[in-house]
Design a protein around this motif. Structure first.
Motif, PDB file in Angstrom:
ATOM      1  N   ASN A   1       0.815  -1.156   0.073  1.00  0.00           N
ATOM      2  CA  ASN A   1       0.008   0.005  -0.070  1.00  0.00           C
ATOM      3  C   ASN A   1       0.897   1.072   0.103  1.00  0.00           C
ATOM      4  O   ASN A   1       1.969   1.110  -0.063  1.00  0.00           O
ATOM      5  N   ARG A   2       0.237   2.232   0.028  1.00  0.00           N
ATOM      6  CA  ARG A   2       0.913   3.634  -0.195  1.00  0.00           C
ATOM      7  C   ARG A   2       0.934   4.458   1.201  1.00  0.00           C
ATOM      8  O   ARG A   2       0.946   5.721   1.136  1.00  0.00           O
ATOM      9  N   ILE A   3       0.779   3.934   2.241  1.00  0.00           N
ATOM     10  CA  ILE A   3       0.806   4.276   3.597  1.00  0.00           C
ATOM     11  C   ILE A   3       2.018   3.920   4.383  1.00  0.00           C
ATOM     12  O   ILE A   3       2.184   2.778   4.763  1.00  0.00           O
ATOM     13  N   ALA A   4       2.788   4.898   4.662  1.00  0.00           N
ATOM     14  CA  ALA A   4       4.077   4.813   5.258  1.00  0.00           C
ATOM     15  C   ALA A   4       4.307   5.007   6.679  1.00  0.00           C
ATOM     16  O   ALA A   4       3.483   5.891   6.866  1.00  0.00           O
ATOM     17  N   MET A   5       5.170   4.549   7.395  1.00  0.00           N
ATOM     18  CA  MET A   5       5.246   4.746   8.529  1.00  0.00           C
ATOM     19  C   MET A   5       6.346   5.719   8.705  1.00  0.00           C
ATOM     20  O   MET A   5       7.565   5.536   8.414  1.00  0.00           O
ATOM     21  N   ALA A   6       6.105   7.013   9.172  1.00  0.00           N
ATOM     22  CA  ALA A   6       7.342   7.960   9.215  1.00  0.00           C
ATOM     23  C   ALA A   6       8.356   7.661  10.384  1.00  0.00           C
ATOM     24  O   ALA A   6       7.980   7.010  11.448  1.00  0.00           O
ATOM     25  N   PRO A   7       9.629   8.157  10.127  1.00  0.00           N
ATOM     26  CA  PRO A   7      10.595   7.928  11.385  1.00  0.00           C
ATOM     27  C   PRO A   7      10.165   8.591  12.455  1.00  0.00           C
ATOM     28  O   PRO A   7       9.780   9.855  12.399  1.00  0.00           O
ATOM     29  N   MET A   8      10.127   8.066  13.709  1.00  0.00           N
ATOM     30  CA  MET A   8       9.953   8.731  15.134  1.00  0.00           C
ATOM     31  C   MET A   8      10.948   8.225  16.194  1.00  0.00           C
ATOM     32  O   MET A   8      10.965   7.095  16.343  1.00  0.00           O
ATOM     33  N   THR A   9      11.657   9.110  16.709  1.00  0.00           N
ATOM     34  CA  THR A   9      12.626   8.972  17.792  1.00  0.00           C
ATOM     35  C   THR A   9      11.949   8.335  19.043  1.00  0.00           C
ATOM     36  O   THR A   9      10.559   8.970  19.210  1.00  0.00           O
ATOM     37  N   ARG A  10      12.096   7.215  19.525  1.00  0.00           N
ATOM     38  CA  ARG A  10      11.429   6.548  20.683  1.00  0.00           C
ATOM     39  C   ARG A  10      12.462   6.619  21.887  1.00  0.00           C
ATOM     40  O   ARG A  10      11.956   6.216  22.998  1.00  0.00           O
ATOM     41  N   SER A  11      13.696   6.793  21.563  1.00  0.00           N
ATOM     42  CA  SER A  11      14.807   6.719  22.946  1.00  0.00           C
ATOM     43  C   SER A  11      14.531   5.470  23.574  1.00  0.00           C
ATOM     44  O   SER A  11      14.505   5.535  25.095  1.00  0.00           O
ATOM     45  N   ARG A  12      14.458   4.261  23.138  1.00  0.00           N
ATOM     46  CA  ARG A  12      14.267   3.128  23.872  1.00  0.00           C
ATOM     47  C   ARG A  12      15.468   2.028  23.538  1.00  0.00           C
ATOM     48  O   ARG A  12      15.189   0.860  23.607  1.00  0.00           O
ATOM     49  N   ALA A  13      16.464   2.490  22.816  1.00  0.00           N
ATOM     50  CA  ALA A  13      17.622   1.754  22.725  1.00  0.00           C
ATOM     51  C   ALA A  13      18.467   1.065  23.953  1.00  0.00           C
ATOM     52  O   ALA A  13      19.559   1.547  23.955  1.00  0.00           O
ATOM     53  N   TYR A  14      17.878   0.523  24.742  1.00  0.00           N
ATOM     54  CA  TYR A  14      18.378   0.090  25.970  1.00  0.00           C
ATOM     55  C   TYR A  14      19.351  -1.281  25.930  1.00  0.00           C
ATOM     56  O   TYR A  14      19.793  -1.601  26.831  1.00  0.00           O
TER      57      TYR A  14
END
Length: 356
Positions: free
Chosen positions: A17-30
């Motif tokens: 489909n043509r619906i993309a998930m945009a990049p979003m910082t989540r700060s959970r790289a533990y």
């Protein structure tokens, strides 16, 4: 007329489909060495119904880390951890690109393990403050990159792009937006250089063009994309000549045959239309929606052929099955923005789907 739920090709892969998930910082790289965790894999796999997922900003080298607990993609530990994420997404039939982002002057020594001073095109401090583990602190004055360090940074981006492919990503998106390093080179207030990397619009686009060309040469143009935000003032960026520099940038990138161009719109839609017309390839848009989120109403942008792909941020955060909800007109959940950055599974992997 295109439908948002029609397939579309980016590079050599077909999106469902043509619906993309945009990049979003989540700060959970533990994980070790700022690597993603099993919870990260679950988070992205839940959203695999997107045509393509673009990951949170991921630093290509240690000095490029801007914020606390953001992931890297510059060593073997990180590659192995990201492989678990891409495997989980692919197992659900999804596609995923890694967004590579160097913070440049948007950073702080306390946000890096080595306590690096941020680097930038010029030693110009960004106005404002940045979040750190010990609270908000003023942006420091960055060190100016030498010509040799600029070439080294391009090489490190290129190595990171290769790492992304080794980790199973379908491609990479270079972050040239929102006031970070690539955007700093494009700007008229963060880049005060007088050598071949600054000054005229032609020289200020050099870093973006040489970086994108190097990555495309390394992993293939069909797996390389770039995101830009023309005229965006984020992180104290000024672009006095944005109506001149971005058409020039697009003209220089067109011959590469990239997977797509991703625009975060902050200026007038008429200028976006100008860039859409100038771009030869697939066009992805995160449209300006002042006072609201990108929502169901913006699907019309695909139907009107003002974009090929529409990217959604906060709505994907709160709606793992967003394409299905958009297609059948189901209720849309609102994200709890107080849990956007850091924390545990709450506000991360606990948003329900229509089937749950």
């Amino acid at each position: 007329m295109a439908s948002p739920f029609d397939p579309v090709k980016i590079g050599d892969i077909e999106l469902k489909n043509r619906i993309a998930m945009a990049p979003m910082t989540r700060s959970r790289a533990y994980g070790p060495d700022h690597s993603p965790t099993e919870l990260t894999a679950q988070y992205y796999a839940q959203r695999a119904s997107a045509g393509v997922i673009v990951t949170e900003s991921t630093q290509p080298n240690a000095i490029g880390q801007g914020y606390p607990n953001t992931p890297g993609l510059h060593n073997e530990t990180q590659i192995a951890a990201w492989r678990r994420v891409t495997d989980a997404v692919h197992a659900q039939g999804g596609r995923i690109f890694a967004q590579l982002m160097h913070g440049g002057r948007v950073g702080h020594p306390s946000n890096t393990d080595e306590r690096f001073t941020p680097v930038a095109p010029s030693p110009v401090r960004a106005a404002g403050q940045i979040f750190t583990a010990s609270g908000m602190q003023d942006f420091p004055v960055p060190d100016e990159l030498t010509p040799g360090q600029i070439h080294q940074t391009i090489n490190e981006f290129t190595d990171s792009a290769r790492n992304a492919i080794d980790a199973g990503f379908d491609g990479v998106e270079l972050h040239g937006a929102n006031g970070y390093l690539v955007h700093q080179f494009l700007s008229t207030n963060a880049n005060l250089r007088t050598d071949e990397w600054g000054g005229s619009p032609h020289d200020r686009i050099r870093f973006a063009v040489e970086l994108t060309t190097a990555v495309a040469d390394a992993i293939g143009a069909a797996r390389t994309a770039i995101r830009i935000s023309p005229g965006a003032p984020l992180n104290d960026i000024e672009e006095d000549d944005y109506t001149e520099i971005y058409p020039l940038l697009i003209e220089s990138l067109n011959p590469l045959g990239l997977a797509y161009l991703h625009i975060m719109e902050t200026r007038e839609p008429e200028f976006t239309a100008t860039l859409r017309q100038a771009w030869n390839g697939v066009f992805m848009l995160n449209p300006a929606t002042p006072g609201s989120r990108t929502g169901r109403e913006e699907l019309q942008l695909i139907e009107d052929e003002r974009t090929d792909i529409l990217s959604f941020g906060a709505l994907f955060m709160a709606n793992p099955d967003l394409p299905r909800r958009l297609e059948i007109g189901a209720p849309i959940q609102e994200a709890d923005m107080s849990k956007s950055y850091g924390g545990d599974h709450t506000g991360y992997t606990d948003y329900p789907t229509l089937q749950s």
